[in-house]
Design an enzyme around this catalytic site. Structure first.
Site, PDB file in Angstrom:
ATOM      1  CD  GLU A 285      -2.963   8.278  -4.313  1.00 55.10           C
ATOM      2  OE1 GLU A 285      -2.318   7.431  -3.687  1.00 55.10           O
ATOM      3  OE2 GLU A 285      -3.633   9.154  -3.757  1.00 55.10           O
TER       4      GLU A 285
ATOM      5  CG  ASP B  27      -5.260   1.059   8.142  1.00 55.76           C
ATOM      6  OD1 ASP B  27      -5.478   0.314   9.113  1.00 55.76           O
ATOM      7  OD2 ASP B  27      -4.168   1.638   7.980  1.00 55.76           O
TER       8      ASP B  27
ATOM      9  CG  HIS C 164      -5.277   7.927   3.727  1.00 54.08           C
ATOM     10  ND1 HIS C 164      -4.581   8.584   2.758  1.00 54.08           N
ATOM     11  CD2 HIS C 164      -5.505   6.679   3.236  1.00 54.08           C
ATOM     12  CE1 HIS C 164      -4.378   7.777   1.728  1.00 54.08           C
ATOM     13  NE2 HIS C 164      -4.936   6.611   1.979  1.00 54.08           N
TER      14      HIS C 164
ATOM     15  CG  ASP D 153      -2.039   0.894   1.261  1.00 52.57           C
ATOM     16  OD1 ASP D 153      -2.484   1.280   0.165  1.00 52.57           O
ATOM     17  OD2 ASP D 153      -2.533   1.216   2.365  1.00 52.57           O
TER      18      ASP D 153
ATOM     19  CG  HIS E 172      -6.182   4.842  -1.693  1.00 54.30           C
ATOM     20  ND1 HIS E 172      -5.155   4.321  -0.957  1.00 54.30           N
ATOM     21  CD2 HIS E 172      -6.042   4.341  -2.950  1.00 54.30           C
ATOM     22  CE1 HIS E 172      -4.415   3.541  -1.741  1.00 54.30           C
ATOM     23  NE2 HIS E 172      -4.934   3.530  -2.954  1.00 54.30           N
TER      24      HIS E 172
ATOM     25  CG  ASN F 259      -7.218   1.023  -0.549  1.00 53.51           C
ATOM     26  OD1 ASN F 259      -7.653   0.283  -1.426  1.00 53.51           O
ATOM     27  ND2 ASN F 259      -5.965   1.428  -0.509  1.00 53.51           N
TER      28      ASN F 259
HETATM   29  C1  PGH Z   1      -6.402   3.553   2.864  1.00 44.79           C
HETATM   30  C2  PGH Z   1      -7.270   3.386   4.082  1.00 44.79           C
HETATM   31  N1  PGH Z   1      -5.239   2.858   2.824  1.00 44.79           N
HETATM   32  O1  PGH Z   1      -4.416   2.949   1.780  1.00 44.79           O
HETATM   33  O2  PGH Z   1      -6.687   4.270   1.919  1.00 44.79           O
HETATM   34  O3  PGH Z   1      -8.078   4.527   4.342  1.00 44.79           O
HETATM   35  O4  PGH Z   1      -8.083   5.534   6.617  1.00 44.79           O
HETATM   36  O5  PGH Z   1     -10.182   5.359   5.314  1.00 44.79           O
HETATM   37  O6  PGH Z   1      -9.168   3.338   6.258  1.00 44.79           O
HETATM   38  P1  PGH Z   1      -8.927   4.689   5.708  1.00 44.79           P
HETATM   39 ZN    ZN Z   2      -4.623   4.854   0.953  1.00 43.11          ZN
HETATM   40 CA    CA Z   3      -0.784   9.489  -2.338  1.00 42.35          CA
END
Ligand code: PGH
Ligand code: ZN
Ligand code: CA
Length: 306
Positions: free
Chosen positions: A133, A254, A179, A81, A209, A252
C-alpha cells in the site's frame, strides 16, 4: 480451489472486471461469502484482518476458510488484510494463507520500500502473492484511527518507483476513500484522475480499499430495527463501477457486511422475540450478508468469471 490474489487479479485485469475482497471473522460470514460466490460462479478473496485472526485463533480461522475453499466450486484466495506485524505475516505464511498484504503506508517511502521488499522475498519464495500500500486512507483502519489530515493520495511518481523496487504483485492506492461507515461528510469525491494517471504508468493490478457503499436500504433496515447509524455514508455504486472501468481489480468490502449482519440480526430479534437459538439469530445475519454479497458481485462484474 485455493489460489493467489495475483492470479485472480491478473485474470480480472484481462477481463476488465474486479474481484471482491470480503472480510470475515467467523464461520457464518465465511459461509455467506462463499455460498454467494458459488451461486454466481464468481472468484473471491476472503480477507482476514489482524484483529479477526486474534478473535478466532490463527489455526481455527485458517482451517475454516481453507476447508470451505477446498470444497468450493470457485477459486478462493485466503488473504491477510493490512498486515503490519512481521511475526503475524510469517504465521499466516505457515498457516496456509495464499496472499499477504503488507501495509507499510504509515511509514516513510524508504521504510515502506524496505519493509515491503523483505515480505516480497519471503512470500515469493513460497508462491504467495503480495499486496502493498502506498498513500493513506482516512478513517478507522483495523482499530487504528488515522487522522483525517494525514489522509493522503498516492503519488504517481512514488508508485512507479515503489513497484519497481519492491516487486510487489499488486498495489493498494489511496484516491479518497476511507475505512468504516462514515466516509464522506458531503458528496463523495474520488480522485479518478489520479487513478487514471497511476494506471497509465504501472502494470501491476490495483486495489481499492474502503470501498463499502453503505447501502441505503440496508442502513434503513438496521435503523428501522433500532440501530443508530445516523450520518453513515459510503462510496456510491456508480463510483465503484467507474473505478473498475479505470483499472481497479480488487475491491475491499467489510463495513457493508457488518451493516447487513446487524440489520438481519436486529430484525429477527425484534420480530420474533420468542427466538433464542443462536443459529436462528446468527443465521438471519448470514442470510442478509449473502444477499448483499450477491448484489456486490453484480456491481464488480465478476459473475461467471470463476
Ligand atoms: C477495507 C474495507 N478493508 O481492508 O478496506 O473497507 O470499511 O469500506 O468496508 P470498508
Ligand atoms: Zn483496507
Ligand atoms: Ca494503510
Amino acid at each position: 480451489m485455493l489460489v493467489t490474489n495475483k492470479y485472480l487479479q491478473t485474470e480480472a485485469q484481462k477481463g476488465q472486471y474486479a474481484v471482491g475482497a470480503f472480510n470475515t471473522s467467523n464461520i457464518e460470514i465465511t459461509q455467506a461469502i462463499i455460498e454467494a460466490h458459488e451461486e454466481k460462479n464468481a472468484p473471491v478473496i476472503i480477507a482476514t484482518s489482524t484483529s479477526a485472526i486474534k478473535y478466532c485463533g490463527i489455526e481455527v480461522l485458517s482451517s475454516v476458510v481453507r476447508k470451505m475453499a477446498e470444497k468450493a466450486s470457485i477459486p478462493v484466495s485466503l488473504h491477510l488484510d493490512h498486515g503490519t506485524d512481521y511475526d503475524l505475516i510469517i504465521d499466516c505464511v505457515r498457516n496456509g494463507w495464499t496472499s499477504i498484504m503488507i501495509d507499510g503506508s504509515h511509514a516513510s517511502l524508504e521504510e515502506n520500500i524496505h519493509l515491503t521488499s523483505e515480505i516480497v522475498k519471503v512470500c515469493h519464495g513460497v508462491g504467495i502473492s503480495v499486496e502493498a500500500e502506498l498513500g493513506r486512507l482516512g478513517g478507522i483502519e483495523d482499530n487504528i484511527s488515522v487522522d483525517e489530515k494525514d489522509a493522503r493520495l498516492t503519488d504517481t511518481e512514488e508508485a512507479v518507483r515503489f513497484v519497481k523496487e519492491t516487486q510487489c504483485d499488486t498495489l493498494a492506492i489511496a484516491i479518497g476513500t476511507s475505512h468504516g461507515a462514515y466516509k464522506f461528510k458531503g458528496e463523495s469525491k474520488l480522485a479518478f484522475d489520479r487513478l487514471e494517471e497511476i494506471k497509465s504508468r504501472i502494470d501491476v493490478p490495483l486495489v481499492l480499499h474502503g470501498a463499502s457503499s453503505v447501502i441505503p436500504e440496508v442502513l434503513e433496515k438496521a435503523n428501522k430495527y433500532g440501530a443508530n447509524l445516523g450520518a453513515a455514508k459510503g462510496v456510491p455504486v456508480e463510483d465503484i463501477k467507474k473505478a473498475i472501468s479505470l483499472g481497479i481489480t480488487k475491491v475491499n468490502i467489510d463495513t457493508d457486511l457488518r451493516l447487513a449482519f446487524t440489520a438481519g440480526v436486529r430484525q429477527i430479534l425484534t420480530e420474533k422475540p420468542e427466538v433464542f437459538d443462536p443459529r436462528k439469530i446468527i443465521g438471519a445475519g448470514r442470510d442478509d450478508i449473502k444477499d448483499v454479497v450477491k448484489a456486490k458481485i453484480d456491481v464488480l462484474g465478476c459473475a461467471n468469471k470463476a
